[in-house]
Design a protein around this motif. Structure first.
Motif, PDB file in Angstrom:
ATOM      1  N   PHE A 179      -0.506   6.315   5.443  1.00 31.44           N
ATOM      2  CA  PHE A 179       0.385   5.446   4.528  1.00 31.44           C
ATOM      3  C   PHE A 179       1.245   6.060   3.707  1.00 31.44           C
ATOM      4  CE2 PHE A 179      -3.111   2.532   5.583  1.00 31.44           C
ATOM      5  CZ  PHE A 179      -2.380   1.439   5.888  1.00 31.44           C
ATOM      6  N   GLY A 180       1.542   7.278   3.898  1.00 31.23           N
ATOM      7  CA  GLY A 180       2.648   8.023   3.159  1.00 31.23           C
ATOM      8  C   GLY A 180       2.264   8.723   1.793  1.00 31.23           C
ATOM      9  N   PHE A 181       1.121   8.977   1.470  1.00 25.72           N
ATOM     10  CA  PHE A 181       0.823   9.711   0.272  1.00 25.72           C
ATOM     11  C   PHE A 181       0.986  11.176   0.341  1.00 25.72           C
ATOM     12  CE2 PHE A 181      -2.571  12.156  -2.151  1.00 25.72           C
ATOM     13  CZ  PHE A 181      -2.094  11.912  -3.355  1.00 25.72           C
ATOM     14  N   LYS A 182       1.742  11.556  -0.657  1.00 28.32           N
ATOM     15  CA  LYS A 182       2.181  13.061  -0.621  1.00 28.32           C
ATOM     16  C   LYS A 182       1.836  13.679  -1.810  1.00 28.32           C
ATOM     17  CE  LYS A 182       6.421  11.889   1.908  1.00 28.32           C
ATOM     18  NZ  LYS A 182       5.900  12.383   3.231  1.00 28.32           N
ATOM     19  N   GLY A 183       0.659  13.096  -2.684  1.00 31.14           N
ATOM     20  CA  GLY A 183       0.273  13.711  -3.831  1.00 31.14           C
ATOM     21  C   GLY A 183      -0.995  14.793  -3.535  1.00 31.14           C
ATOM     22  N   LYS A 184      -1.686  15.249  -4.652  1.00 35.75           N
ATOM     23  CA  LYS A 184      -2.594  16.181  -4.372  1.00 35.75           C
ATOM     24  C   LYS A 184      -4.077  15.347  -4.295  1.00 35.75           C
ATOM     25  CE  LYS A 184      -4.984  20.134  -6.651  1.00 35.75           C
ATOM     26  NZ  LYS A 184      -4.979  20.931  -7.750  1.00 35.75           N
ATOM     27  N   THR A 185      -4.677  15.830  -3.184  1.00 31.40           N
ATOM     28  CA  THR A 185      -6.257  15.304  -3.244  1.00 31.40           C
ATOM     29  C   THR A 185      -7.436  15.867  -3.783  1.00 31.40           C
ATOM     30  OG1 THR A 185      -5.709  14.309  -0.772  1.00 31.40           O
ATOM     31  CG2 THR A 185      -8.024  14.487  -1.444  1.00 31.40           C
ATOM     32  N   LEU A 186      -8.004  15.265  -4.693  1.00 30.57           N
ATOM     33  CA  LEU A 186      -8.912  15.879  -5.470  1.00 30.57           C
ATOM     34  C   LEU A 186     -10.309  16.044  -5.119  1.00 30.57           C
ATOM     35  CD1 LEU A 186      -8.043  14.235  -9.038  1.00 30.57           C
ATOM     36  CD2 LEU A 186      -7.116  16.558  -8.086  1.00 30.57           C
ATOM     37  N   GLY A 187     -10.767  15.151  -3.872  1.00 31.50           N
ATOM     38  CA  GLY A 187     -11.968  15.385  -3.262  1.00 31.50           C
ATOM     39  C   GLY A 187     -12.720  14.047  -2.821  1.00 31.50           C
ATOM     40  N   VAL A 188     -13.641  13.959  -2.497  1.00 31.56           N
ATOM     41  CA  VAL A 188     -14.483  12.797  -1.870  1.00 31.56           C
ATOM     42  C   VAL A 188     -15.781  12.457  -2.831  1.00 31.56           C
ATOM     43  CG1 VAL A 188     -15.709  11.685  -0.129  1.00 31.56           C
ATOM     44  CG2 VAL A 188     -13.743  13.376   0.550  1.00 31.56           C
ATOM     45  N   PHE A 189     -15.660  11.393  -3.545  1.00 27.79           N
ATOM     46  CA  PHE A 189     -16.782  11.143  -4.425  1.00 27.79           C
ATOM     47  C   PHE A 189     -17.128   9.795  -4.387  1.00 27.79           C
ATOM     48  CE2 PHE A 189     -14.261  14.545  -6.433  1.00 27.79           C
ATOM     49  CZ  PHE A 189     -15.045  15.676  -6.828  1.00 27.79           C
ATOM     50  N   PRO A 190     -18.422   9.374  -4.552  1.00 21.41           N
ATOM     51  CA  PRO A 190     -18.871   7.729  -4.384  1.00 21.41           C
ATOM     52  C   PRO A 190     -17.998   6.955  -5.328  1.00 21.41           C
ATOM     53  CG  PRO A 190     -20.837   9.375  -4.614  1.00 21.41           C
ATOM     54  CD  PRO A 190     -19.629  10.212  -4.844  1.00 21.41           C
ATOM     55  N   THR A 191     -17.945   6.068  -5.088  1.00 16.91           N
ATOM     56  CA  THR A 191     -17.031   4.790  -5.821  1.00 16.91           C
ATOM     57  C   THR A 191     -17.586   4.817  -7.066  1.00 16.91           C
ATOM     58  OG1 THR A 191     -16.359   3.353  -3.591  1.00 16.91           O
ATOM     59  CG2 THR A 191     -16.538   2.413  -5.944  1.00 16.91           C
TER      60      THR A 191
ATOM     61  N   ILE B 114       0.885  -1.176  -0.105  1.00 20.03           N
ATOM     62  CA  ILE B 114      -0.024  -0.143   0.052  1.00 20.03           C
ATOM     63  C   ILE B 114       0.983   1.115  -0.003  1.00 20.03           C
ATOM     64  CG2 ILE B 114      -1.639   1.446   1.594  1.00 20.03           C
ATOM     65  CD1 ILE B 114      -2.941  -1.152   2.303  1.00 20.03           C
ATOM     66  N   ARG B 115       1.911   1.346   0.939  1.00 19.30           N
ATOM     67  CA  ARG B 115       2.842   2.498   0.984  1.00 19.30           C
ATOM     68  C   ARG B 115       3.392   2.785  -0.308  1.00 19.30           C
ATOM     69  NH1 ARG B 115       3.471   4.337   6.341  1.00 19.30           N
ATOM     70  NH2 ARG B 115       2.677   3.013   7.768  1.00 19.30           N
ATOM     71  N   ALA B 116       3.995   1.314  -0.857  1.00 22.50           N
ATOM     72  CA  ALA B 116       4.741   1.506  -2.138  1.00 22.50           C
ATOM     73  C   ALA B 116       3.903   2.183  -3.493  1.00 22.50           C
ATOM     74  CB  ALA B 116       5.204   0.024  -2.644  1.00 22.50           C
ATOM     75  N   PHE B 117       2.688   1.611  -3.363  1.00 19.92           N
ATOM     76  CA  PHE B 117       1.675   2.162  -4.527  1.00 19.92           C
ATOM     77  C   PHE B 117       1.469   3.746  -4.466  1.00 19.92           C
ATOM     78  CE2 PHE B 117      -2.899   3.051  -5.712  1.00 19.92           C
ATOM     79  CZ  PHE B 117      -2.523   2.843  -7.117  1.00 19.92           C
ATOM     80  N   LEU B 118       1.008   4.075  -3.158  1.00 21.08           N
ATOM     81  CA  LEU B 118       0.768   5.337  -2.830  1.00 21.08           C
ATOM     82  C   LEU B 118       1.806   6.414  -3.295  1.00 21.08           C
ATOM     83  CD1 LEU B 118      -1.479   5.073   0.264  1.00 21.08           C
ATOM     84  CD2 LEU B 118      -2.503   5.489  -1.956  1.00 21.08           C
ATOM     85  N   ALA B 119       3.008   5.958  -2.930  1.00 23.01           N
ATOM     86  CA  ALA B 119       4.074   6.751  -3.229  1.00 23.01           C
ATOM     87  C   ALA B 119       4.211   7.061  -4.546  1.00 23.01           C
ATOM     88  CB  ALA B 119       5.406   5.912  -2.601  1.00 23.01           C
TER      89      ALA B 119
END
Length: 312
Positions: free
Chosen positions: A182-194, A158-163
């Motif tokens: 889990f170490g994600f350092k990118g940009k969050t685009l929001g919360v949306f239904p699956t 999980i950590r490797a993928f999120l990186a």
């Protein structure tokens, strides 16, 4: 705009997410992370890059298939297994995905779900060490982080993928903080239904008139053991309040074999009618939600259950 989606092709969630873009005249591609399954019938206007080339979903759908044509009902699994063993650098899913990325040169890679799709993208990227990898968007499904993140064998992956992800779309607020843990350092685009969203006007036509308290249907999702699903717990809860269920109908949908076998435990509840809903078109499911007093989804780890969106 050329987008390569890596996702579970048989899932209705994947089909509905992609349907939001089907009218944009973009070059949409799907690389299935589930091997040997049949892509969902709701796909429109895209190319499905799979190992085996199956039948088209209909000319009007605009769906094209690539891969090896296999006209027989059996033998796909054995052919794929032999191919993977004889040609691991060309026939395995990660090798094929890497080759697809190199060939298509997509502007964006969009990963729907992590354990089947995200891990596959991670393996493919490692095969493309000297290739300019496109920006990667990851859309999480409910159990990706909260369920699998608590299992030691998944933590490093999980950590490797999120990186390697540049952007993140959550399906609930809870997972925003989990990605950071889990170490994600990118940009969050929001919360949306699956599944992307729903046509509210279309859904309203299935709402039963009158107050919801007048309804006498209980809808139960019959998953057991699938990514933490626990329908057996819901059945135990219904048994505990059996004296309140007279005059109600329990409708179980997506019932697993284990749940079907357990339904006999409820058959002796006086005045309770039990119905197992067969696999049905989506509108039939909306009708069920529109006439239900209660929708039950029991799981030890998930995001907002899709039936809750429909019930709301």
């Amino acid at each position: 705009m050329r987008i390569l989606f890596v996702a579970i092709a048989e899932s209705v969630h994947t089909a509905r997410w992609l349907s939001q873009l089907s009218g944009e005249n973009w070059d949409l591609h799907l690389f299935p992370s589930d091997i040997g399954t049949t892509p969902h019938s709701d796909f429109r206007n895209l190319t499905i890059n799979s190992f085996f080339k199956g039948r088209l979903l209909g000319e009007q759908s605009g769906v094209h298939r690539t891969g090896v044509y296999w006209p027989f009902r059996r033998g796909k699994g054995r052919i794929k297994l032999i191919s993977d063993r004889l040609a691991p650098n060309t026939a395995t899913e990660s090798a094929r995905l890497a080759r697809t990325i190199r060939s298509l040169k997509p502007d964006i890679i969009h990963v729907l779900e992590m354990q089947s799709s995200g891990y596959l993208v991670l393996e493919a990227k490692r095969r493309l060490a000297n290739f300019p990898f496109p920006p990667c968007i990851y859309s999480s499904w409910g159990s990706d982080l909260f369920f699998f993140g608590r299992q030691a064998q998944h933590d490093k992956r999980i950590r490797a993928f999120l990186a390697e992800c540049d952007y993140y779309i959550a399906d609930c607020q809870r997972d925003l903080s989990l990605t950071l843990e889990f170490g994600f350092k990118g940009k969050t685009l929001g919360v949306f239904p699956t599944a992307g969203g729903y046509d509210l006007e279309h859904m309203r036509q299935f709402r039963q008139g009158g107050s919801s308290s007048s309804r006498r249907v209980i809808a139960l999702k019959g998953y057991e053991g699938v990514r933490g699903a626990r329908a057996l717990v819901a059945i135990q809860a219904l048994r505990m309040v059996s004296d309140l269920l007279t005059g109600f109908e329990l409708v179980v949908y997506l019932a697993s074999d284990e749940i079907r076998a357990t339904m006999s435990q409820l058959s002796n509840i006086k005045g309770l009618k039990i119905t197992v809903l067969p696999y049905s078109p989506h509108d039939e499911f909306l009708k069920l939600m529109g006439r239900s007093r209660l929708a039950m989804v029991s799981a030890i780890a998930t995001g907002p259950p899709m039936p809750c969106w429909k019930q709301w």
